[in-house]
Write an enzyme that holds these catalytic residues in place. Structure first.
Site, PDB file in Angstrom:
ATOM      1  N   ARG A 146     -27.762  18.026 -29.760  1.00 46.03           N
ATOM      2  CA  ARG A 146     -27.540  17.138 -30.896  1.00 46.03           C
ATOM      3  C   ARG A 146     -28.335  17.685 -32.086  1.00 46.03           C
ATOM      4  O   ARG A 146     -29.397  18.267 -31.926  1.00 46.03           O
ATOM      5  CB  ARG A 146     -28.007  15.715 -30.578  1.00 46.03           C
ATOM      6  CG  ARG A 146     -27.397  15.136 -29.299  1.00 46.03           C
ATOM      7  CD  ARG A 146     -25.924  14.863 -29.438  1.00 46.03           C
ATOM      8  NE  ARG A 146     -25.373  14.236 -28.225  1.00 46.03           N
ATOM      9  CZ  ARG A 146     -24.088  13.959 -28.054  1.00 46.03           C
ATOM     10  NH1 ARG A 146     -23.225  14.248 -29.013  1.00 46.03           N
ATOM     11  NH2 ARG A 146     -23.674  13.394 -26.936  1.00 46.03           N
ATOM     12  N   ASP A 160     -15.531  14.263 -31.664  1.00 52.84           N
ATOM     13  CA  ASP A 160     -15.420  13.834 -33.060  1.00 52.84           C
ATOM     14  C   ASP A 160     -16.651  14.177 -33.893  1.00 52.84           C
ATOM     15  O   ASP A 160     -16.528  14.535 -35.066  1.00 52.84           O
ATOM     16  CB  ASP A 160     -15.116  12.341 -33.141  1.00 52.84           C
ATOM     17  CG  ASP A 160     -16.114  11.480 -32.381  1.00 52.84           C
ATOM     18  OD1 ASP A 160     -17.026  12.035 -31.752  1.00 52.84           O
ATOM     19  OD2 ASP A 160     -15.973  10.238 -32.413  1.00 52.84           O
ATOM     20  N   GLY A 174     -21.335  16.334 -26.434  1.00 54.49           N
ATOM     21  CA  GLY A 174     -21.337  16.230 -24.977  1.00 54.49           C
ATOM     22  C   GLY A 174     -20.506  17.330 -24.345  1.00 54.49           C
ATOM     23  O   GLY A 174     -19.428  17.667 -24.838  1.00 54.49           O
TER      24      GLY A 174
END
Length: 319
Positions: free
Chosen positions: A72, A103, A11
């Site tokens: 992604r 993360d 993101g």
């Protein structure tokens, strides 16, 4: 090390561009070449890599989002995908990589590190959920965006004497909800890290109405439940007129605050310094206003923790 790469993944977060700028200009200052990897790990696998110069990062420090774009990439979670990425890095002669993200991005950097390719992680996420650093790039900007929305919503809540539920981002981390709720004077804050009792929340709202309180603001972290679901439960328990505001992706956008720009610049520059010393497998962060670095594998093994005293304070001040 004379040639490094930089990518943004996951993101987007305000301040990512400032971090990219710092990486590029710090490296060039020390006579290193820098290559930008576009579209995160997806672009890495597919060789979407271009050389960057000083002009490539000119006039971007104030811009939200990321000029390197993001995507992604499920393929990079596989061993085959990771090997493809390393092949592309070797093809361009890149000796080290700076990974800016959350993360999930760190997991990719960890995988490359385990394959022997030097990577340094820079924490870029509005969730503020990366272990080893007190703050992540983008958190402060997103926090101020949420606070601004709460202030505006409070005007309407007061005018119409309603209970407003504001749903904020953060996935499984409650930092954005906690900080914005405390700063915005919310009556109740729900975060994934703390238990809650819907009956007690309803009773608190009723007590407030009985003493003449005309409106209430409740902050719900998306990792707890949706604002719509919470609002429906509150209406059933209290029969109050409620409204729900889901701030959504507006929390990710906007020009980064001065705090995020400075943090991003400091962290990006330190990442380059580590690669100059041939130190891979590291992640950078800030603790007590000092830039630090730590083992990226060890960092990912640590759970994210909320500031419990701050959560208790929010409860004490919302009586």
């Amino acid at each position: 090390m004379k040639r490094i790469g930089v990518l943004t993944s996951g993101g987007d977060a305000p301040g990512m561009n400032a971090a990219v700028r710092a990486v590029v200009r710090k490296a060039i200052y020390h006579d290193m070449e820098v290559f930008g990897v576009y579209q995160g790990y997806h672009g890495l696998i597919n060789g979407h890599i271009e050389k960057l110069d000083r002009g490539s990062v000119g006039d971007i420090i104030h811009r939200g989002g990321t000029i390197l774009r993001s995507a992604r990439c499920l393929e990079f979670k596989t061993l085959e995908g990771q090997k493809k990425g390393i092949e592309q890095l070797e093809k361009f002669g890149i000796e080290g990589l700076v990974v800016i993200g959350g993360d999930g991005s760190y997991m990719g950097a960890k995988a490359l590190t385990e394959h022997g390719f030097p990577c340094v992680g820079v924490p870029g996420t509005i969730d503020n959920d990366i272990p080893g650093t007190e703050f992540t790039i983008g958190f402060d900007t997103a926090l101020n965006t949420v606070i601004d929305a709460i202030d505006k919503i409070r005007d309407t809540a007061s005018s119409h004497e309603r209970t407003f539920i504001v749903e904020v981002m953060g996935r499984h981390a409650g930092d954005l909800a906690l900080w914005s709720g405390l700063a915005g004077g919310a009556e109740t804050i729900l975060i994934p890290e703390a238990p809650y009792d819907m009956t007690k929340i309803a009773e608190k709202l009723k007590r407030g109405q009985e003493r003449g309180k005309k409106h209430s603001i409740i902050i719900v972290a998306e990792g707890v439940m949706t604002g719509a679901k919470f609002g429906a439960i509150i209406e059933e328990l209290t029969n109050f007129d409620t409204r729900v505001s889901v701030l959504g992706h507006m929390q990710r956008g906007g020009s980064p605050t001065a705090s995020d720009r400075v943090l991003a610049s400091r962290l990006g520059a330190h990442a380059v310094e580590l690669l100059m010393e041939h130190k891979g497998g590291r992640a950078v962060g800030i603790e007590q206003n000092q830039i630090v670095d730590y083992d990226i594998i060890e960092a990912l093994a640590k759970p994210h923790k909320i500031d419990q005293r701050m959560y208790e304070l929010s409860q004490e001040l919302s009586i």
